[in-house]
Design an enzyme around this catalytic site. Structure first.
Site, PDB file in Angstrom:
ATOM      1  N   SER A 139     -98.625  -9.405  39.816  1.00  0.00           N
ATOM      2  CA  SER A 139     -98.877  -9.555  41.248  1.00  0.00           C
ATOM      3  C   SER A 139     -98.074 -10.745  41.760  1.00  0.00           C
ATOM      4  O   SER A 139     -97.732 -11.655  40.978  1.00  0.00           O
ATOM      5  CB  SER A 139    -100.371  -9.799  41.494  1.00  0.00           C
ATOM      6  N   TYR A 152    -108.558 -13.465  39.425  1.00  0.00           N
ATOM      7  CA  TYR A 152    -107.502 -12.470  39.609  1.00  0.00           C
ATOM      8  C   TYR A 152    -106.135 -13.133  39.474  1.00  0.00           C
ATOM      9  O   TYR A 152    -105.251 -12.632  38.762  1.00  0.00           O
ATOM     10  CB  TYR A 152    -107.641 -11.796  40.968  1.00  0.00           C
TER      11      TYR A 152
END
Length: 254
Positions: A139, A152
């Protein structure tokens, strides 16, 4: 990674980026196997796209991964691409354990242990194929942290370094390691994200990803233009500004 002629297993592809990418790669001439937890969604995908195979898998469950891997390889011994797509993202408050501990454990199990276990289940087989690829999914938040999602961010940073390390270790095999680095994309990953005007439209993201794979078959990282703001802040020397902008604390509103 060649854009066509592959047999690709994508666990975590019953919705969002995973499903959209699966359909796009199918249209490029690949055999697609989609994995997911929910049987009803798998049945729906199979009915709408009979050329796609499906298998039930929970990537947070080691035993489920083992069972699914055996099933996939029994039906598709020509499998040469694994895309470890499954992931979760949750808002956390780290001031007290009740605000983060259960979430953090779930995120790490799904986002870090899941891909590790998937690689473990398929890496020996992939080395028998003349041209194979493991696709990891990190990401932009692996490189610039979003304040409200610490676990995350950390999980995706781990996936980035895992990808770098696997690429080095597997360099003596036929297996390539390709890291997909999405920005925020309009998917159901987080509540409200599908309608977030600041997130990249899903169809635009997938189109750019497919073009990058097609035009850069030897790439190590797949980066759409919109993720480079987050990816290269430290290299450009404006990391603090990027962090501030991402988290809405930039006084200039950039």
């Amino acid at each position: 990674m060649d854009i066509t002629g592959n047999t690709i297993f994508i666990p975590g592809a019953t919705s969002g980026i995973g499903l959209a990418l699966a359909l796009a790669l199918k249209d490029k001439g690949n055999k697609i196997i989609i994995g997911g937890r929910r049987a009803a969604l798998l049945d729906q995908i199979a009915a709408e796209h009979p050329e796609i195979d499906t298998v039930q898998i929970d990537t947070a469950d080691s035993a489920s991964i083992q069972v699914a891997a055996k099933e996939v390889l029994a039906r598709h011994p020509e499998l040469n691409v694994l895309i470890a797509m499954a992931g979760i993202m949750q808002v956390e408050d780290w001031h007290k354990p009740a605000g983060f501990l259960a979430s953090a454990e779930a995120v790490v199990t799904t986002n870090v242990l899941g891909p590790i276990r998937l690689v473990a289940a398929f890496v020996e087989h992939l080395q028998t194929r003349p041209d194979a690829t493991i696709v990891t999914v990190s990401s932009g938040l692996a490189f610039t942290p979003l304040k409200v999602t610490p676990s995350y961010n950390a999980s995706k940073a781990a996936i980035h370094m895992l990808s770098e390390s696997l690429r080095l270790q597997l360099s003596d095999t036929t297996v390539k390691v390709l890291e997909l680095e999405p920005p925020s994309v309009r998917t159901p990953l987080m509540p409200g994200q599908e309608d977030n005007e600041h997130a990249m439209p899903l169809d635009e993201f997938i189109a750019e990803v497919v073009t990058l794979i097609e035009t850069q078959p030897d790439a190590k990282e797949i980066q759409v233009e919109r993720v480079k703001f987050l990816r290269y802040g430290e290299a450009r020397g404006d990391y603090d500004q990027v962090v501030a902008t991402l988290n809405g604390t930039d006084p200039h509103g950039k």
